[in-house]
Write a protein that holds these residues in place. Structure first.
Motif, PDB file in Angstrom:
ATOM      1  N   MET A   1       0.854  -1.205   0.000  1.00 55.48           N
ATOM      2  CA  MET A   1       0.000   0.000   0.000  1.00 55.48           C
ATOM      3  C   MET A   1       0.890   1.256   0.000  1.00 55.48           C
ATOM      4  N   PHE A   2       0.324   2.389  -0.420  1.00 57.01           N
ATOM      5  CA  PHE A   2       1.054   3.653  -0.345  1.00 57.01           C
ATOM      6  C   PHE A   2       1.395   3.931   1.117  1.00 57.01           C
ATOM      7  N   THR A   3       2.477   4.660   1.363  1.00 52.34           N
ATOM      8  CA  THR A   3       2.812   5.049   2.733  1.00 52.34           C
ATOM      9  C   THR A   3       1.822   6.126   3.190  1.00 52.34           C
ATOM     10  N   PRO A   4       1.711   6.325   4.515  1.00 50.82           N
ATOM     11  CA  PRO A   4       0.804   7.382   5.000  1.00 50.82           C
ATOM     12  C   PRO A   4       1.139   8.749   4.383  1.00 50.82           C
ATOM     13  N   ALA A   5       2.429   9.052   4.214  1.00 48.74           N
ATOM     14  CA  ALA A   5       2.809  10.340   3.620  1.00 48.74           C
ATOM     15  C   ALA A   5       2.328  10.428   2.168  1.00 48.74           C
ATOM     16  N   GLU A   6       2.483   9.315   1.446  1.00 51.72           N
ATOM     17  CA  GLU A   6       2.017   9.295   0.048  1.00 51.72           C
ATOM     18  C   GLU A   6       0.501   9.462  -0.017  1.00 51.72           C
ATOM     19  N   LEU A   7      -0.188   8.811   0.938  1.00 51.38           N
ATOM     20  CA  LEU A   7      -1.658   8.916   0.939  1.00 51.38           C
ATOM     21  C   LEU A   7      -2.110  10.357   1.182  1.00 51.38           C
ATOM     22  N   LEU A   8      -1.355  11.056   2.036  1.00 57.55           N
ATOM     23  CA  LEU A   8      -1.679  12.472   2.269  1.00 57.55           C
ATOM     24  C   LEU A   8      -1.551  13.259   0.978  1.00 57.55           C
ATOM     25  N   ASP A   9      -0.430  13.023   0.261  1.00 53.93           N
ATOM     26  CA  ASP A   9      -0.220  13.681  -1.043  1.00 53.93           C
ATOM     27  C   ASP A   9      -1.374  13.371  -1.992  1.00 53.93           C
ATOM     28  N   ILE A  10      -1.694  12.074  -2.083  1.00 55.39           N
ATOM     29  CA  ILE A  10      -2.715  11.648  -3.041  1.00 55.39           C
ATOM     30  C   ILE A  10      -4.061  12.281  -2.682  1.00 55.39           C
ATOM     31  N   ASN A  11      -4.323  12.342  -1.369  1.00 58.69           N
ATOM     32  CA  ASN A  11      -5.555  12.975  -0.916  1.00 58.69           C
ATOM     33  C   ASN A  11      -5.661  14.428  -1.371  1.00 58.69           C
ATOM     34  N   THR A  12      -4.540  15.129  -1.340  1.00 54.11           N
ATOM     35  CA  THR A  12      -4.606  16.537  -1.761  1.00 54.11           C
ATOM     36  C   THR A  12      -4.699  16.642  -3.291  1.00 54.11           C
ATOM     37  N   LEU A  13      -4.170  15.631  -3.996  1.00 58.90           N
ATOM     38  CA  LEU A  13      -4.282  15.655  -5.467  1.00 58.90           C
ATOM     39  C   LEU A  13      -5.717  15.389  -5.924  1.00 58.90           C
ATOM     40  N   LEU A  14      -6.452  14.604  -5.109  1.00 56.62           N
ATOM     41  CA  LEU A  14      -7.803  14.222  -5.512  1.00 56.62           C
ATOM     42  C   LEU A  14      -8.811  15.298  -5.124  1.00 56.62           C
ATOM     43  N   LYS A  15      -8.869  16.327  -5.945  1.00 54.56           N
ATOM     44  CA  LYS A  15      -9.875  17.377  -5.699  1.00 54.56           C
ATOM     45  C   LYS A  15     -10.536  17.720  -7.022  1.00 54.56           C
ATOM     46  N   PRO A  16     -11.782  18.211  -6.944  1.00 51.91           N
ATOM     47  CA  PRO A  16     -12.588  18.382  -8.161  1.00 51.91           C
ATOM     48  C   PRO A  16     -11.929  19.270  -9.224  1.00 51.91           C
ATOM     49  N   GLU A  17     -11.121  20.253  -8.812  1.00 53.85           N
ATOM     50  CA  GLU A  17     -10.559  21.162  -9.830  1.00 53.85           C
ATOM     51  C   GLU A  17      -9.366  20.550 -10.572  1.00 53.85           C
ATOM     52  N   ASN A  18      -8.863  19.415 -10.102  1.00 56.76           N
ATOM     53  CA  ASN A  18      -7.756  18.764 -10.816  1.00 56.76           C
ATOM     54  C   ASN A  18      -8.265  17.885 -11.955  1.00 56.76           C
ATOM     55  N   LYS A  19      -7.484  17.866 -13.039  1.00 53.50           N
ATOM     56  CA  LYS A  19      -7.867  17.017 -14.184  1.00 53.50           C
ATOM     57  C   LYS A  19      -7.258  15.634 -13.985  1.00 53.50           C
TER      58      LYS A  19
END
Ligand code: 5GP
Ligand code: MN
Length: 337
Positions: free
Chosen positions: A1-19
């Motif tokens: 699985m992704f590390t907790p730090a990576e998951l934090l990054d991914i969480n911030t990448l997953l937002k409606p304004e991102n393509k």
């Protein structure tokens, strides 16, 4: 699985304004389409839109899946697909381990400035910005479920997500039969059924779809299946001429190689098929136990995959390729009596 730090990054990448773009491999199979659409529907339930892009077309027996008609086929829509990839902020790379596995899309992916997130269960993945690779898990669709779990979003698994992930897990485990099928797989399947996946409907839509031409092709190759290496290796083949004669359509030969492996005593099956349009032989390998067809295919046929299921290519003639194959077997310890 992704590390907790990576998951934090991914969480911030997953937002409606991102393509967001979701990519999967050449000749997409049930797991490729199931994981991609499953992720798309999950993101949608989170309020995030994503486009699914595949390098080339996929079989009709997967086109019942929710939103499968909206999948962008790069081969037919080059400009749209390459623009979406160039403009993306995030690209999910599902069910493949290297840009070489996505045909013409590989170059676009390499050039893209997006953050690239790999979720895949094939051996020896190449580097991506974020990598969740686990070669023990039977299907990328199961990994998408684990990803949803660590995002604490199981409540977002709706019927669309459930149907897609169920299909991917069912097809990549050969109907929950292959040895990587685990208790965790079945627990997830139980959850997916509770969330609306209908096993009878999915099985029937995906597998009770034989055409008469497919069954005739199957009869033809079963009629001349060859067993070599003291009963340990089964060899199947089809020529371009035969494919044309029987009105071959994409997906018609899916699963044929497994018949070789169903013979008692056979540890490895190889299926050689001339490509319908281009001058090469597509090879499918399947095996049992420790017979490692990933290594074998990497070594001799410019391919790869999993320990018990791999693919490769040859630019020799069909007869020459099969002859070479038999010679390579002689050199390999693992398949000797
Ligand atoms: P199939 O025989 O169904 O085409 O492929 C079996 C498995 O091997 C699939 O997981 C597929 O992704 C992988 N595979 C098929 N062809 C290739 C190839 O040329 N290279 C690599 N690395 N993997 C392949
Ligand atoms: Mn897969």
């Amino acid at each position: 699985m992704f590390t907790p730090a990576e998951l934090l990054d991914i969480n911030t990448l997953l937002k409606p304004e991102n393509k967001i773009v979701i990519l999967t491999h050449y000749n997409p199979d049930g797991d490729a389409i199931g994981s991609s659409l499953g992720l798309k529907h999950y993101l949608k339930a989170k309020g995030i839109e994503a486009e699914v892009i595949v390098p080339n077309d996929f079989p009709k027996f997967l086109k019942w899946m929710p939103e499968s008609k909206k999948v962008i086929i790069a081969e037919y829509k080059k400009k749209l697909a390459s623009d979406l990839i160039a403009d993306a902020d995030v690209i999910f790379c599902l069910d493949f381990n290297s840009p070489s596995r996505i045909g013409l899309v590989g170059d676009w992916l390499i050039k893209a400035g997006a953050k690239k997130i790999l979720i895949d269960h094939h051996q020896q993945p190449e580097p991506f910005d974020y990598v969740y690779s686990d070669t023990v898990i039977p299907a990328t669709s199961q990994m998408i479920y684990h990803f949803i779990e660590v995002m604490d979003d199981e409540k977002l698994v709706n019927q669309d997500v459930a149907e897609c992930l169920y299909t991917g897990i069912m097809t990549d485990t050969g109907g929950f039969r292959f040895r990587s099928t685990s208790a965790a797989t079945h627990r997830i399947i139980a959850n997916l059924i509770e969330r609306g996946a209908d096993p009878a409907m999915i099985t029937s839509n995906t597998w009770d779809t034989n055409t008469v031409s497919r069954l005739h092709l199957l009869a033809l190759i079963l009629g001349r299946i060859e067993v070599v290496n003291n009963g340990k290796v089964a060899v199947l083949s089809l020529t371009r001429k035969e494919l044309k004669e029987y009105g071959f359509q994409k997906g018609d030969t899916e699963g044929f190689v497994n018949y070789g492996l169903s013979i008692a005593g056979v540890k490895m099956a190889a299926f050689f098929m001339e490509d319908l349009y281009e001058d090469f032989i597509k090879i499918s390998f399947r095996s049992k136990d420790d017979v490692d067809v990933n290594q074998f295919s990497r070594k001799y046929f410019n391919g790869g995959g999993h320990i018990n299921a791999a693919g490769g290519k040859s630019y020799d003639s069909l007869a020459g390729t099969i002859e070479n194959f038999k010679n390579y077997l002689e050199k390999e310890e693992f398949i000797q009596p």
